[in-house]
Design an enzyme around this catalytic site. Structure first.
Site, PDB file in Angstrom:
ATOM      1  N   SER A  55       0.816  -1.224   0.000  1.00 32.67           N
ATOM      2  CA  SER A  55       0.000   0.000   0.000  1.00 32.67           C
ATOM      3  C   SER A  55       0.846   1.270   0.000  1.00 32.67           C
ATOM      4  O   SER A  55       1.628   1.482  -0.911  1.00 32.67           O
ATOM      5  CB  SER A  55      -0.969  -0.048   1.190  1.00 32.67           C
ATOM      6  OG  SER A  55      -2.040   0.846   1.010  1.00 32.67           O
ATOM      7  N   ASP A 230      -6.257  -3.879  -1.903  1.00 31.34           N
ATOM      8  CA  ASP A 230      -5.060  -3.623  -1.093  1.00 31.34           C
ATOM      9  C   ASP A 230      -4.517  -4.921  -0.482  1.00 31.34           C
ATOM     10  O   ASP A 230      -5.263  -5.761   0.014  1.00 31.34           O
ATOM     11  CB  ASP A 230      -5.460  -2.647   0.022  1.00 31.34           C
ATOM     12  CG  ASP A 230      -4.287  -2.087   0.801  1.00 31.34           C
ATOM     13  OD1 ASP A 230      -3.532  -2.880   1.391  1.00 31.34           O
ATOM     14  OD2 ASP A 230      -4.140  -0.858   0.844  1.00 31.34           O
TER      15      ASP A 230
END
Length: 430
Positions: A55, A230
């Site tokens: 991320s 994610d």
């Protein structure tokens, strides 16, 4: 990776705008270890054999592959225009009726996935079209290929982790494992997880679901559309455990004798349990007791990808590499500002207080702040937290394991001791 006797890992947590902490941390480390206060990304990467990231941390890693200086990477998070390109808010017309109603309860997407993808390509034009497998050669120092990348994503339809790696010959790759177990002849290295661009990989890794982006990251893999959330959804918001596994799988192939890990977080803020018996100086130091319920539970799960994994992953990875359990492992360094209550025992008795340099209002704001800190005052507060930690003004370092008083049991109690062990890596080998 010829004869890499010492194998160094840089692991970068996810955390949205809070990844600014990682850049500031690296700047201080390189200033005080190599007398280089503003290194280029390639100069930083040259010190590591593997960079594992998720991320927000994957954006830092990619910006280093772009060869931006660390001061330039800071601006990605510090400059309001750049932040708002990555976190591009959905317009009224882009929101469905259901999502508009959900936002009343602070649930639902706020940002446009497709505009984030375009922003990443704009911010990182030099690597926007370079496949993962070609990144090590792109960043090679004096032609010597060394640094590999490992980016974490979550395959939307297969409901499993997707590891985007630059090392197609890694013994952790499924295709390589299959060839080995079936004793098949070697083939040209081209698994699908190497055939995406680094920018696509970080787009996948940074598309947080539910409360953040409006749809999965989508791009072509082997000419077919693939969908990703994610990597934190996989429980690897702190990707250090994945990185250590990668090193162990390749220990024989790359003649690895010693693994050194630098794991950098994006800040954590914690409270005491609501029924803590020792007095607290401020009510905010204790969590409020809230009854479970549908809305509350959805809110909680929507942000849960950022919570426990950093603690668990660090401890498990540390134990794999350090079965003798040293209290301060020189070769396993976790750096992360941990804003938490501090137990004071003085003439007035025991009580919980805040670390020096952080006041009651700042603590409350940081505790309530989400990973998508896009307002200038929010970023300023993250920077204050980081500077306090880096300069030893009161905010402790996150332990690998804490005792019942929340003090460091295993790990490094503050940034200064962690930095000293990092510097020791290079004084030992250089």
């Amino acid at each position: 990776m010829p004869n890499a006797k010492i194998y160094r890992i840089l692991s970068l947590d996810g955390g949205g705008s809070w990844a600014l902490i990682q850049v500031k941390c690296l700047r201080k480390l390189f200033a005080e270890t190599f007398n280089n206060p503003d290194p280029t990304g390639h100069e930083v990467l040259a010190e590591f054999d593997l960079v594992s990231a998720n991320s927000g941390g994957s954006l830092v890693a990619a910006a280093m592959a772009e060869n931006l200086r660390l001061s330039e990477i800071e601006k990605i998070f510090d400059d309001a225009k750049l932040r708002n390109k990555v976190f591009s808010r959905l317009s009224f017309f882009e929101k469905s009726l259901l999502s508009s109603i959900a936002r009343i309860f602070k649930i639902g997407a706020k940002y446009a996935t497709k505009r984030k993808h375009l922003a990443l390509k704009e911010i990182l034009p030099g690597i926007a079209k370079i496949d993962m497998m070609d990144i090590p050669a792109h960043i090679a120092s004096n032609g010597a290929i060394k640094t590999q990348f490992l980016i974490i994503g979550y395959d939307y339809y297969r409901n499993r982790a997707e590891l985007f790696r630059s090392d197609c010959d890694s013994m952790a790759a499924t295709s390589v494992i299959e060839r080995k177990l079936k004793k098949l002849p070697a083939q040209p290295a081209s698994p699908s997880d190497c055939m995406v661009t680094l920018v696509d990989a970080i787009h996948a890794s940074s598309t947080a679901p539910v409360n953040y982006f409006n749809e999965p990251a989508t791009f072509l893999v082997n000419n077919k559309p693939k969908y990703y959330w994610d990597g934190g959804v996989t429980g690897n918001n702190n990707p250090v455990l994945v990185a250590v596994t990668e090193a162990i799988c390749n220990r024989e192939q790359y003649q690895i004798e010693q693994v050194q890990v630098l794991s950098i977080g994006t800040g954590s803020v914690s409270q005491l349990q609501y029924d803590e018996e020792i007095p607290v100086k401020y009510d905010e130091l204790k969590a409020k007791h809230e009854s479970p319920g549908l809305i509350k539970d959805i809110q909680k799960m929507g942000t849960s990808i950022l919570n426990d994994p950093p603690d668990t992953a660090a401890f498990v990875a540390y134990m794999i590499l350090n079965p003798s359990m040293p209290a301060q492992p020189v070769d396993f360094i976790r750096m992360n500002p941990a804003l938490r209550p501090v137990l004071i025992d003085d003439a007035t008795g025991k009580h919980w207080d805040l670390p020096a340099g952080i006041n009651q209002d700042e603590y409350a704001k940081l505790n309530a702040m989400d990973m998508d800190a896009v307002a200038d005052d929010e970023v300023a507060l993250i920077k204050k937290l980081c500077d306090n930690w880096l300069n030893g003004q009161g905010v402790p370092n996150q332990s690998i394991r804490s005792n019942s008083s929340l003090n460091c049991l295993i790990g490094h109690a503050n940034f200064e001791t962690a930095k000293a062990d990092f510097k020791n890596w290079f004084t030992k080998t250089n």
